[in-house]
Motif scaffolding. Structure first.
Motif, short mmCIF file in Angstrom:
data_model
loop_
_atom_site.label_atom_id
_atom_site.label_comp_id
_atom_site.label_asym_id
_atom_site.label_seq_id
_atom_site.Cartn_x
_atom_site.Cartn_y
_atom_site.Cartn_z
N GLN A 118 0.60 -1.35 0.05
CA GLN A 118 -0.09 0.01 -0.01
C GLN A 118 1.03 1.22 0.11
OE1 GLN A 118 -3.04 -0.73 -0.45
NE2 GLN A 118 -2.61 -2.94 -0.23
N GLY A 119 0.34 2.25 -0.12
CA GLY A 119 0.92 3.66 -0.41
C GLY A 119 0.11 4.70 0.55
N HIS A 120 0.27 6.08 0.11
CA HIS A 120 -0.64 7.04 0.72
C HIS A 120 -2.35 6.90 0.38
CE1 HIS A 120 2.58 9.20 2.73
NE2 HIS A 120 3.17 8.85 1.76
N SER A 121 -2.18 6.32 -1.00
CA SER A 121 -3.53 6.07 -1.48
C SER A 121 -3.65 4.72 -2.49
CB SER A 121 -4.09 7.03 -2.27
OG SER A 121 -3.23 7.36 -3.39
N ASP A 122 -4.71 4.15 -2.64
CA ASP A 122 -4.59 3.03 -3.31
C ASP A 122 -4.01 3.32 -4.89
OD1 ASP A 122 -5.81 1.77 -1.47
OD2 ASP A 122 -8.16 1.99 -2.21
N GLU A 124 -1.84 5.31 -5.61
CA GLU A 124 -0.25 5.55 -5.39
C GLU A 124 0.44 4.33 -4.74
OE1 GLU A 124 1.33 8.07 -6.72
OE2 GLU A 124 -0.65 8.86 -7.50
N SER A 125 -0.26 3.14 -4.52
CA SER A 125 0.19 2.32 -3.85
C SER A 125 1.39 1.35 -4.85
CB SER A 125 -0.66 1.13 -3.45
OG SER A 125 -1.28 0.48 -4.60
N ASN A 126 2.30 0.81 -4.23
CA ASN A 126 3.22 -0.04 -5.03
C ASN A 126 2.61 -1.07 -5.84
OD1 ASN A 126 5.29 1.29 -3.76
ND2 ASN A 126 5.78 0.10 -2.12
#
Length: 543
Positions: A118-122, A124-126
Protein backbone atom coordinates in the motif's frame (compact mmCIF):
# COMPACT_ATOMS: atom_id res chain seq x y z
CA UNK A 1 -52.30 -49.20 -27.29
CA UNK A 2 -51.41 -46.29 -29.58
CA UNK A 3 -52.96 -43.04 -28.64
CA UNK A 4 -54.46 -40.78 -31.36
CA UNK A 5 -53.91 -37.04 -31.29
CA UNK A 6 -55.58 -34.05 -32.80
CA UNK A 7 -54.17 -31.57 -35.27
CA UNK A 8 -53.63 -29.02 -32.49
CA UNK A 9 -51.52 -31.50 -30.57
CA UNK A 10 -49.53 -32.35 -33.67
CA UNK A 11 -48.94 -28.66 -34.32
CA UNK A 12 -47.54 -28.30 -30.79
CA UNK A 13 -45.13 -31.15 -31.48
CA UNK A 14 -43.89 -29.76 -34.83
CA UNK A 15 -43.87 -26.03 -34.04
CA UNK A 16 -43.48 -25.12 -37.74
CA UNK A 17 -45.09 -22.15 -39.51
CA UNK A 18 -45.85 -23.61 -43.05
CA UNK A 19 -46.69 -26.81 -44.86
CA UNK A 20 -43.23 -27.13 -46.42
CA UNK A 21 -41.67 -26.91 -42.96
CA UNK A 22 -44.14 -29.52 -41.74
CA UNK A 23 -43.02 -31.85 -44.55
CA UNK A 24 -39.38 -31.09 -43.86
CA UNK A 25 -39.81 -31.95 -40.20
CA UNK A 26 -41.63 -35.22 -40.82
CA UNK A 27 -38.89 -37.40 -39.44
CA UNK A 28 -38.57 -35.17 -36.41
CA UNK A 29 -42.32 -35.34 -35.92
CA UNK A 30 -42.34 -39.13 -36.05
CA UNK A 31 -39.48 -39.28 -33.60
CA UNK A 32 -41.16 -36.87 -31.21
CA UNK A 33 -44.40 -38.81 -31.41
CA UNK A 34 -42.62 -42.06 -30.56
CA UNK A 35 -40.84 -40.45 -27.63
CA UNK A 36 -44.06 -39.06 -26.22
CA UNK A 37 -45.94 -42.32 -26.89
CA UNK A 38 -48.42 -40.91 -29.41
CA UNK A 39 -49.39 -42.27 -32.82
CA UNK A 40 -48.76 -40.54 -36.11
CA UNK A 41 -52.00 -40.91 -38.25
CA UNK A 42 -51.42 -42.34 -41.73
CA UNK A 43 -54.17 -40.25 -43.23
CA UNK A 44 -52.28 -37.16 -42.17
CA UNK A 45 -49.24 -38.48 -44.00
CA UNK A 46 -51.36 -38.79 -47.16
CA UNK A 47 -52.58 -35.21 -46.77
CA UNK A 48 -49.04 -34.04 -46.25
CA UNK A 49 -47.79 -35.80 -49.36
CA UNK A 50 -50.75 -34.52 -51.33
CA UNK A 51 -50.16 -30.93 -50.25
CA UNK A 52 -46.45 -31.08 -50.92
CA UNK A 53 -46.85 -30.27 -54.58
CA UNK A 54 -49.45 -27.65 -53.97
CA UNK A 55 -47.19 -25.90 -51.52
CA UNK A 56 -44.39 -25.83 -54.09
CA UNK A 57 -46.68 -24.41 -56.81
CA UNK A 58 -48.42 -21.83 -54.65
CA UNK A 59 -47.08 -18.27 -54.47
CA UNK A 60 -44.81 -17.65 -51.42
CA UNK A 61 -46.64 -15.87 -48.67
CA UNK A 62 -44.99 -13.52 -46.21
CA UNK A 63 -45.12 -16.19 -43.53
CA UNK A 64 -43.49 -18.69 -45.87
CA UNK A 65 -40.73 -16.24 -46.76
CA UNK A 66 -39.93 -15.63 -43.10
CA UNK A 67 -39.87 -19.35 -42.44
CA UNK A 68 -37.49 -19.99 -45.35
CA UNK A 69 -35.22 -17.16 -44.21
CA UNK A 70 -35.13 -18.49 -40.64
CA UNK A 71 -34.38 -22.06 -41.69
CA UNK A 72 -32.14 -21.65 -44.77
CA UNK A 73 -30.69 -18.15 -45.07
CA UNK A 74 -29.87 -17.19 -41.48
CA UNK A 75 -27.98 -20.38 -40.56
CA UNK A 76 -25.67 -19.81 -43.56
CA UNK A 77 -24.94 -16.16 -42.77
CA UNK A 78 -25.01 -16.20 -38.93
CA UNK A 79 -23.47 -18.51 -36.35
CA UNK A 80 -25.43 -20.29 -33.71
CA UNK A 81 -26.27 -18.01 -30.78
CA UNK A 82 -25.00 -20.58 -28.29
CA UNK A 83 -21.68 -20.87 -30.06
CA UNK A 84 -21.38 -17.10 -30.29
CA UNK A 85 -22.05 -16.74 -26.55
CA UNK A 86 -19.57 -19.50 -25.72
CA UNK A 87 -16.86 -17.88 -27.87
CA UNK A 88 -17.29 -14.48 -26.23
CA UNK A 89 -17.34 -16.07 -22.81
CA UNK A 90 -14.16 -18.00 -23.62
CA UNK A 91 -12.36 -14.82 -24.66
CA UNK A 92 -13.47 -13.11 -21.46
CA UNK A 93 -12.22 -16.04 -19.40
CA UNK A 94 -8.89 -16.01 -21.19
CA UNK A 95 -8.46 -12.27 -20.66
CA UNK A 96 -9.53 -12.48 -17.01
CA UNK A 97 -7.12 -15.31 -16.29
CA UNK A 98 -4.28 -13.37 -17.93
CA UNK A 99 -4.94 -10.28 -15.79
CA UNK A 100 -5.40 -12.40 -12.69
CA UNK A 101 -2.01 -14.02 -13.27
CA UNK A 102 -0.44 -10.56 -13.55
CA UNK A 103 -2.02 -9.57 -10.23
CA UNK A 104 -0.66 -12.70 -8.55
CA UNK A 105 2.80 -12.15 -10.04
CA UNK A 106 2.86 -8.55 -8.75
CA UNK A 107 1.90 -9.68 -5.26
CA UNK A 108 4.50 -12.44 -5.36
CA UNK A 109 7.24 -9.98 -6.39
CA UNK A 110 6.39 -7.42 -3.70
CA UNK A 111 6.13 -10.10 -1.02
CA UNK A 112 9.40 -11.73 -2.09
CA UNK A 113 11.27 -8.41 -1.92
CA UNK A 114 9.65 -7.40 1.37
CA UNK A 115 8.10 -4.26 -0.12
CA UNK A 116 4.93 -2.61 1.13
CA UNK A 117 1.85 -3.16 -1.01
CA UNK A 118 0.00 0.00 0.00
CA UNK A 119 0.87 3.68 -0.28
CA UNK A 120 -0.67 6.98 0.74
CA UNK A 121 -3.64 6.06 -1.47
CA UNK A 122 -4.75 3.05 -3.46
CA UNK A 123 -3.77 4.67 -6.75
CA UNK A 124 -0.28 5.52 -5.47
CA UNK A 125 0.34 2.12 -3.91
CA UNK A 126 3.27 -0.03 -5.01
CA UNK A 127 0.85 -2.72 -6.15
CA UNK A 128 -1.11 -0.48 -8.55
CA UNK A 129 1.98 1.34 -9.81
CA UNK A 130 3.67 -1.96 -10.60
CA UNK A 131 0.54 -3.00 -12.48
CA UNK A 132 0.68 0.25 -14.51
CA UNK A 133 4.34 -0.43 -15.26
CA UNK A 134 3.50 -3.81 -16.74
CA UNK A 135 0.86 -2.29 -19.04
CA UNK A 136 3.66 -1.78 -21.55
CA UNK A 137 3.75 -5.55 -22.02
CA UNK A 138 0.01 -5.81 -22.64
CA UNK A 139 -2.08 -2.74 -23.46
CA UNK A 140 -5.31 -4.55 -22.58
CA UNK A 141 -4.30 -4.63 -18.91
CA UNK A 142 -5.27 -0.99 -18.44
CA UNK A 143 -8.88 -1.83 -19.33
CA UNK A 144 -8.97 -4.19 -16.38
CA UNK A 145 -8.42 -1.36 -13.90
CA UNK A 146 -11.23 0.67 -15.47
CA UNK A 147 -13.77 -1.94 -14.49
CA UNK A 148 -16.03 -1.02 -11.61
CA UNK A 149 -16.37 -4.56 -10.25
CA UNK A 150 -14.49 -7.86 -10.28
CA UNK A 151 -11.03 -6.29 -10.56
CA UNK A 152 -9.55 -8.41 -7.74
CA UNK A 153 -7.31 -5.58 -6.49
CA UNK A 154 -8.97 -4.81 -3.14
CA UNK A 155 -7.11 -5.19 0.15
CA UNK A 156 -9.10 -8.26 1.15
CA UNK A 157 -8.33 -10.00 -2.14
CA UNK A 158 -4.64 -9.16 -1.83
CA UNK A 159 -4.52 -10.57 1.69
CA UNK A 160 -6.34 -13.69 0.58
CA UNK A 161 -3.93 -14.28 -2.31
CA UNK A 162 -0.94 -13.77 -0.03
CA UNK A 163 -2.40 -16.21 2.45
CA UNK A 164 -2.93 -18.80 -0.29
CA UNK A 165 0.69 -18.42 -1.43
CA UNK A 166 1.97 -18.67 2.14
CA UNK A 167 -0.06 -21.81 2.81
CA UNK A 168 1.20 -23.36 -0.41
CA UNK A 169 4.78 -22.67 0.66
CA UNK A 170 4.12 -24.27 4.03
CA UNK A 171 2.59 -27.31 2.34
CA UNK A 172 5.66 -27.70 0.14
CA UNK A 173 8.01 -27.38 3.12
CA UNK A 174 5.93 -29.80 5.17
CA UNK A 175 5.91 -32.30 2.31
CA UNK A 176 9.72 -32.19 2.06
CA UNK A 177 10.11 -32.65 5.82
CA UNK A 178 7.66 -35.57 5.92
CA UNK A 179 9.57 -37.30 3.13
CA UNK A 180 12.79 -37.00 5.16
CA UNK A 181 10.97 -37.80 8.42
CA UNK A 182 13.31 -36.27 11.02
CA UNK A 183 13.66 -32.60 11.93
CA UNK A 184 14.67 -30.15 14.68
CA UNK A 185 12.85 -27.18 16.19
CA UNK A 186 14.27 -23.66 16.51
CA UNK A 187 12.25 -21.05 18.41
CA UNK A 188 12.70 -17.63 19.99
CA UNK A 189 10.39 -14.89 21.12
CA UNK A 190 10.58 -11.12 20.74
CA UNK A 191 8.36 -8.06 21.10
CA UNK A 192 7.20 -6.33 17.92
CA UNK A 193 6.55 -2.61 17.36
CA UNK A 194 2.95 -3.07 18.50
CA UNK A 195 4.25 -4.27 21.90
CA UNK A 196 2.98 -7.80 21.30
CA UNK A 197 4.98 -10.91 22.06
CA UNK A 198 5.74 -12.93 18.92
CA UNK A 199 7.14 -16.47 18.90
CA UNK A 200 9.31 -17.26 15.88
CA UNK A 201 9.43 -20.93 14.87
CA UNK A 202 11.82 -22.48 12.32
CA UNK A 203 12.40 -26.11 11.37
CA UNK A 204 15.77 -27.56 10.46
CA UNK A 205 15.96 -30.70 8.32
CA UNK A 206 18.38 -32.56 6.05
CA UNK A 207 17.67 -33.50 2.43
CA UNK A 208 18.77 -36.62 0.56
CA UNK A 209 22.07 -34.95 -0.39
CA UNK A 210 22.83 -34.31 3.31
CA UNK A 211 22.35 -30.57 2.78
CA UNK A 212 20.84 -28.82 5.85
CA UNK A 213 17.82 -26.54 5.48
CA UNK A 214 16.34 -24.08 7.97
CA UNK A 215 12.83 -23.01 6.95
CA UNK A 216 10.86 -20.24 8.60
CA UNK A 217 7.41 -21.45 9.64
CA UNK A 218 5.84 -18.28 10.98
CA UNK A 219 5.23 -15.76 13.74
CA UNK A 220 2.81 -16.77 16.47
CA UNK A 221 1.39 -14.20 18.86
CA UNK A 222 1.49 -15.44 22.44
CA UNK A 223 -0.11 -13.76 25.49
CA UNK A 224 2.74 -14.68 27.86
CA UNK A 225 6.24 -16.15 27.63
CA UNK A 226 5.53 -18.91 30.12
CA UNK A 227 6.83 -22.36 29.25
CA UNK A 228 3.35 -23.91 29.01
CA UNK A 229 2.21 -21.28 26.49
CA UNK A 230 5.33 -21.70 24.34
CA UNK A 231 5.05 -25.50 24.36
CA UNK A 232 1.39 -25.36 23.36
CA UNK A 233 2.20 -22.98 20.48
CA UNK A 234 5.04 -25.17 19.21
CA UNK A 235 2.88 -28.30 19.31
CA UNK A 236 0.08 -26.48 17.50
CA UNK A 237 2.50 -25.37 14.75
CA UNK A 238 3.83 -28.91 14.35
CA UNK A 239 0.31 -30.35 14.09
CA UNK A 240 -0.68 -27.74 11.48
CA UNK A 241 2.34 -28.81 9.44
CA UNK A 242 1.07 -32.40 9.65
CA UNK A 243 4.31 -33.49 11.30
CA UNK A 244 4.87 -35.95 14.12
CA UNK A 245 6.54 -34.54 17.23
CA UNK A 246 8.02 -37.97 17.98
CA UNK A 247 10.26 -37.54 14.91
CA UNK A 248 11.85 -34.42 16.38
CA UNK A 249 15.57 -34.94 16.99
CA UNK A 250 16.65 -31.58 18.34
CA UNK A 251 15.58 -28.35 20.07
CA UNK A 252 17.40 -25.02 19.90
CA UNK A 253 16.42 -22.09 22.15
CA UNK A 254 18.16 -19.48 24.24
CA UNK A 255 19.17 -20.21 27.83
CA UNK A 256 16.27 -18.39 29.47
CA UNK A 257 14.43 -20.03 32.33
CA UNK A 258 11.13 -20.53 30.41
CA UNK A 259 12.92 -22.58 27.74
CA UNK A 260 15.92 -24.17 29.43
CA UNK A 261 14.40 -24.76 32.87
CA UNK A 262 15.38 -28.12 34.31
CA UNK A 263 11.87 -28.97 35.56
CA UNK A 264 9.08 -27.17 33.72
CA UNK A 265 11.04 -25.57 30.89
CA UNK A 266 10.08 -25.86 27.23
CA UNK A 267 12.89 -28.31 26.52
CA UNK A 268 11.88 -30.65 29.33
CA UNK A 269 8.22 -30.67 28.31
CA UNK A 270 9.08 -31.39 24.66
CA UNK A 271 11.32 -34.26 25.79
CA UNK A 272 8.31 -36.02 27.27
CA UNK A 273 6.75 -36.36 23.81
CA UNK A 274 10.05 -36.62 21.91
CA UNK A 275 12.67 -38.33 24.12
CA UNK A 276 15.34 -38.06 21.41
CA UNK A 277 14.93 -34.30 20.89
CA UNK A 278 18.08 -33.12 22.69
CA UNK A 279 18.14 -29.48 23.76
CA UNK A 280 20.88 -27.25 22.32
CA UNK A 281 21.69 -23.74 23.46
CA UNK A 282 21.69 -21.39 20.48
CA UNK A 283 25.31 -20.82 19.44
CA UNK A 284 24.85 -17.14 18.69
CA UNK A 285 23.08 -16.52 21.98
CA UNK A 286 25.69 -18.55 23.87
CA UNK A 287 28.48 -16.42 22.40
CA UNK A 288 26.61 -13.21 23.15
CA UNK A 289 26.10 -14.25 26.77
CA UNK A 290 29.77 -15.19 27.04
CA UNK A 291 30.88 -11.78 25.74
CA UNK A 292 28.43 -10.03 28.07
CA UNK A 293 29.75 -12.01 31.03
CA UNK A 294 33.33 -11.06 30.18
CA UNK A 295 32.39 -7.39 29.70
CA UNK A 296 30.47 -7.15 32.97
CA UNK A 297 33.32 -8.83 34.84
CA UNK A 298 35.81 -6.16 33.74
CA UNK A 299 35.11 -2.63 34.88
CA UNK A 300 37.61 -1.35 32.33
CA UNK A 301 35.71 -2.84 29.37
CA UNK A 302 32.27 -1.98 30.77
CA UNK A 303 33.16 1.71 31.18
CA UNK A 304 34.79 1.81 27.75
CA UNK A 305 31.68 0.35 26.15
CA UNK A 306 29.46 3.01 27.76
CA UNK A 307 31.75 5.85 26.68
CA UNK A 308 31.95 4.53 23.12
CA UNK A 309 28.18 4.29 22.89
CA UNK A 310 27.84 7.88 24.14
CA UNK A 311 30.35 9.16 21.54
CA UNK A 312 28.52 7.37 18.73
CA UNK A 313 25.20 8.87 19.82
CA UNK A 314 26.62 12.40 19.93
CA UNK A 315 27.95 12.09 16.38
CA UNK A 316 25.58 9.78 14.52
CA UNK A 317 22.34 11.23 15.92
CA UNK A 318 23.27 14.82 15.03
CA UNK A 319 23.59 15.76 11.33
CA UNK A 320 25.38 18.96 12.33
CA UNK A 321 28.12 17.21 14.31
CA UNK A 322 28.35 14.45 11.68
CA UNK A 323 28.96 17.08 8.97
CA UNK A 324 31.48 18.85 11.20
CA UNK A 325 33.41 15.62 11.71
CA UNK A 326 33.65 15.04 7.96
CA UNK A 327 34.85 18.62 7.46
CA UNK A 328 37.55 18.25 10.13
CA UNK A 329 38.74 14.97 8.61
CA UNK A 330 39.05 16.66 5.22
CA UNK A 331 41.07 19.54 6.71
CA UNK A 332 43.58 17.23 8.42
CA UNK A 333 43.68 14.80 5.44
CA UNK A 334 42.31 11.93 7.48
CA UNK A 335 40.81 9.31 5.16
CA UNK A 336 39.00 6.89 7.44
CA UNK A 337 35.55 5.36 7.60
CA UNK A 338 32.90 6.98 9.78
CA UNK A 339 31.81 5.89 13.23
CA UNK A 340 29.77 2.73 13.67
CA UNK A 341 27.07 2.72 16.32
CA UNK A 342 26.97 -0.27 18.63
CA UNK A 343 23.83 -1.99 17.40
CA UNK A 344 21.42 -2.82 20.24
CA UNK A 345 19.80 -5.73 18.36
CA UNK A 346 22.88 -7.47 16.91
CA UNK A 347 25.11 -9.67 19.05
CA UNK A 348 28.76 -8.99 19.88
CA UNK A 349 29.19 -6.28 17.22
CA UNK A 350 31.64 -4.21 19.26
CA UNK A 351 35.14 -4.65 17.82
CA UNK A 352 34.42 -2.66 14.65
CA UNK A 353 32.89 0.19 16.65
CA UNK A 354 35.99 0.40 18.87
CA UNK A 355 38.26 0.33 15.82
CA UNK A 356 36.38 3.23 14.17
CA UNK A 357 36.81 5.34 17.32
CA UNK A 358 40.58 4.74 17.24
CA UNK A 359 40.77 5.62 13.53
CA UNK A 360 38.90 8.94 14.06
CA UNK A 361 40.43 9.77 17.46
CA UNK A 362 42.27 12.91 16.35
CA UNK A 363 39.26 14.33 14.50
CA UNK A 364 36.98 13.64 17.47
CA UNK A 365 39.23 15.53 19.88
CA UNK A 366 39.19 18.53 17.56
CA UNK A 367 35.43 18.33 17.15
CA UNK A 368 34.77 18.51 20.89
CA UNK A 369 36.76 21.76 21.07
CA UNK A 370 34.78 23.26 18.19
CA UNK A 371 31.44 22.17 19.67
CA UNK A 372 32.21 23.71 23.06
CA UNK A 373 32.80 27.09 21.41
CA UNK A 374 29.12 27.23 20.42
CA UNK A 375 26.27 28.02 22.75
CA UNK A 376 24.86 24.73 23.98
CA UNK A 377 22.34 23.80 26.63
CA UNK A 378 23.77 22.62 29.93
CA UNK A 379 22.97 18.95 29.38
CA UNK A 380 24.61 18.73 25.96
CA UNK A 381 27.63 20.69 27.15
CA UNK A 382 28.06 18.34 30.11
CA UNK A 383 27.87 15.28 27.82
CA UNK A 384 30.52 16.67 25.45
CA UNK A 385 32.83 17.71 28.31
CA UNK A 386 32.43 14.25 29.82
CA UNK A 387 33.40 12.29 26.69
CA UNK A 388 36.27 14.67 25.94
CA UNK A 389 37.74 14.27 29.41
CA UNK A 390 37.54 10.49 29.08
CA UNK A 391 39.14 10.50 25.64
CA UNK A 392 42.06 12.50 26.99
CA UNK A 393 42.89 9.72 29.46
CA UNK A 394 45.30 6.90 28.70
CA UNK A 395 42.99 4.41 30.39
CA UNK A 396 40.22 4.77 27.78
CA UNK A 397 42.68 4.72 24.87
CA UNK A 398 44.29 1.52 26.15
CA UNK A 399 40.90 -0.13 26.77
CA UNK A 400 39.87 0.60 23.17
CA UNK A 401 42.88 -1.31 21.80
CA UNK A 402 42.33 -4.15 24.24
CA UNK A 403 38.67 -4.32 23.26
CA UNK A 404 39.56 -4.49 19.56
CA UNK A 405 41.93 -7.41 20.24
CA UNK A 406 39.21 -9.39 22.07
CA UNK A 407 36.00 -8.33 20.34
CA UNK A 408 37.38 -8.73 16.81
CA UNK A 409 37.81 -12.46 17.49
CA UNK A 410 34.30 -12.87 18.91
CA UNK A 411 32.81 -10.86 16.03
CA UNK A 412 34.46 -13.15 13.49
CA UNK A 413 33.26 -16.18 15.42
CA UNK A 414 29.71 -14.86 15.32
CA UNK A 415 29.84 -14.66 11.51
CA UNK A 416 30.40 -18.42 11.27
CA UNK A 417 28.07 -19.74 13.97
CA UNK A 418 24.63 -18.79 12.52
CA UNK A 419 25.33 -20.47 9.16
CA UNK A 420 22.87 -23.19 8.18
CA UNK A 421 25.66 -25.61 7.31
CA UNK A 422 27.19 -25.27 10.80
CA UNK A 423 26.71 -28.35 12.98
CA UNK A 424 26.63 -28.36 16.79
CA UNK A 425 29.98 -30.10 17.05
CA UNK A 426 31.62 -27.82 14.50
CA UNK A 427 30.32 -24.72 16.27
CA UNK A 428 31.78 -25.96 19.54
CA UNK A 429 35.09 -26.60 17.80
CA UNK A 430 35.19 -23.06 16.37
CA UNK A 431 34.52 -21.63 19.83
CA UNK A 432 37.41 -23.62 21.23
CA UNK A 433 39.67 -22.30 18.47
CA UNK A 434 38.84 -18.70 19.48
CA UNK A 435 39.45 -19.53 23.14
CA UNK A 436 42.78 -21.04 22.11
CA UNK A 437 43.79 -17.86 20.24
CA UNK A 438 42.92 -15.76 23.29
CA UNK A 439 44.97 -18.09 25.45
CA UNK A 440 48.00 -17.64 23.18
CA UNK A 441 47.67 -13.87 23.61
CA UNK A 442 48.05 -14.33 27.34
CA UNK A 443 51.77 -13.67 27.70
CA UNK A 444 54.03 -10.80 28.69
CA UNK A 445 55.57 -10.32 25.27
CA UNK A 446 52.18 -9.76 23.63
CA UNK A 447 51.18 -7.35 26.41
CA UNK A 448 54.40 -5.39 26.02
CA UNK A 449 53.81 -5.09 22.30
CA UNK A 450 50.26 -3.74 22.75
CA UNK A 451 51.25 -1.44 25.61
CA UNK A 452 54.15 0.13 23.72
CA UNK A 453 52.00 0.67 20.64
CA UNK A 454 49.23 2.32 22.63
CA UNK A 455 51.73 4.50 24.54
CA UNK A 456 53.34 5.67 21.29
CA UNK A 457 49.97 6.62 19.74
CA UNK A 458 48.88 8.33 22.96
CA UNK A 459 51.96 10.59 22.95
CA UNK A 460 51.25 11.54 19.34
CA UNK A 461 47.65 12.51 20.20
CA UNK A 462 48.66 14.44 23.37
CA UNK A 463 46.81 12.01 25.62
CA UNK A 464 47.78 12.06 29.28
CA UNK A 465 50.41 9.69 30.61
CA UNK A 466 49.28 6.42 32.22
CA UNK A 467 48.63 6.89 35.92
CA UNK A 468 48.17 4.67 38.91
CA UNK A 469 44.64 4.46 40.32
CA UNK A 470 43.98 5.35 43.92
CA UNK A 471 44.94 2.43 46.13
CA UNK A 472 42.06 1.10 48.19
CA UNK A 473 41.31 -2.17 49.93
CA UNK A 474 38.62 -4.47 48.67
CA UNK A 475 35.67 -5.10 51.02
CA UNK A 476 36.39 -7.87 53.49
CA UNK A 477 33.69 -10.07 52.02
CA UNK A 478 35.77 -10.24 48.83
CA UNK A 479 39.10 -10.91 50.53
CA UNK A 480 40.54 -14.42 50.57
CA UNK A 481 43.05 -15.29 53.27
CA UNK A 482 44.69 -13.04 55.86
CA UNK A 483 47.62 -11.66 53.85
CA UNK A 484 48.17 -8.04 52.96
CA UNK A 485 46.49 -6.87 49.70
CA UNK A 486 48.73 -6.56 46.67
CA UNK A 487 48.85 -3.29 44.75
CA UNK A 488 50.55 -2.67 41.37
CA UNK A 489 53.95 -1.07 41.62
CA UNK A 490 53.71 0.95 38.40
CA UNK A 491 51.15 2.07 35.80
CA UNK A 492 52.41 -0.57 33.38
CA UNK A 493 51.94 -3.25 36.02
CA UNK A 494 48.38 -2.01 36.62
CA UNK A 495 47.47 -2.29 32.92
CA UNK A 496 49.20 -5.63 32.73
CA UNK A 497 46.80 -6.93 35.37
CA UNK A 498 43.87 -5.48 33.49
CA UNK A 499 45.08 -7.12 30.28
CA UNK A 500 45.34 -10.59 31.81
CA UNK A 501 42.04 -10.17 33.66
CA UNK A 502 40.11 -9.40 30.46
CA UNK A 503 41.65 -12.35 28.62
CA UNK A 504 40.92 -14.74 31.49
CA UNK A 505 37.32 -13.57 31.70
CA UNK A 506 36.79 -14.01 27.95
CA UNK A 507 38.40 -17.48 27.85
CA UNK A 508 36.48 -18.77 30.85
CA UNK A 509 33.17 -17.35 29.62
CA UNK A 510 33.51 -18.98 26.18
CA UNK A 511 34.58 -22.34 27.61
CA UNK A 512 31.76 -22.30 30.14
CA UNK A 513 29.04 -21.45 27.64
CA UNK A 514 30.20 -23.89 24.96
CA UNK A 515 31.21 -26.77 27.19
CA UNK A 516 27.71 -28.12 27.83
CA UNK A 517 26.69 -31.79 28.11
CA UNK A 518 24.41 -31.62 25.08
CA UNK A 519 27.27 -30.29 22.92
CA UNK A 520 29.35 -33.28 23.96
CA UNK A 521 26.49 -35.59 23.01
CA UNK A 522 26.24 -34.08 19.55
CA UNK A 523 30.00 -34.23 19.13
CA UNK A 524 30.03 -37.94 20.01
CA UNK A 525 27.19 -38.59 17.55
CA UNK A 526 29.01 -36.77 14.78
CA UNK A 527 32.28 -38.59 15.51
CA UNK A 528 30.38 -41.88 15.49
CA UNK A 529 29.03 -41.23 12.00
CA UNK A 530 32.36 -40.16 10.55
CA UNK A 531 34.29 -43.02 12.11
CA UNK A 532 31.68 -45.49 10.94
CA UNK A 533 32.07 -44.22 7.38
CA UNK A 534 35.84 -44.57 7.67
CA UNK A 535 35.39 -48.03 9.23
CA UNK A 536 37.21 -47.05 12.40
CA UNK A 537 36.61 -48.28 15.94
CA UNK A 538 34.19 -46.24 18.06
CA UNK A 539 34.71 -47.33 21.67
CA UNK A 540 34.50 -43.85 23.21
CA UNK A 541 31.46 -42.71 21.20
CA UNK A 542 29.34 -45.71 22.24
CA UNK A 543 29.81 -45.19 25.98
Amino acid sequence: MVRRISLVTLHRVFRYGSLSHLLTGRKRAETQCKVQGIGFPQRWLFKLEEGKGKASRSPMSQCHKMAVENVIVLPKTCSDIGEMLDMTLGEEKKESRSNMSKIIENLQFLARQGLALQGHSDEESNFIQLYHLRVNDNSKMIEWLKKETNRYVTHDVQNEILEVMALQELRDVASCIRNRRYFSILADECTDVANKEQLTICIRWIDDNLEPHEDFIGFYEIPTIKADTIVLTIKNAIIRMNLTLANCRGQCYDAGCPKAGSRRGVAEQILKDAPKAHYTHCHGHALNVAVCDATKGSKLLADTLDITYEICKLIKFSPKRQSLLEKIKANINLETAGLKVICPIRWTVRGQSFDRIIANYEALLLEWDVCLEDRLDSEMRARIIGVRSQMEKFEYFFALHLGVAVYSLTDNLLKTLPKTCMSAAQGQQNAKLVAGVLDKMRNDSNFDKIYEEVHRKAMKLNISEPQMPRQKREPKRFEVGTGEPSFPSSPKEFYRRQYFEVLDLAINAINRRFDQPVFQTYRHMEDLLFKSLREEDTPDELK
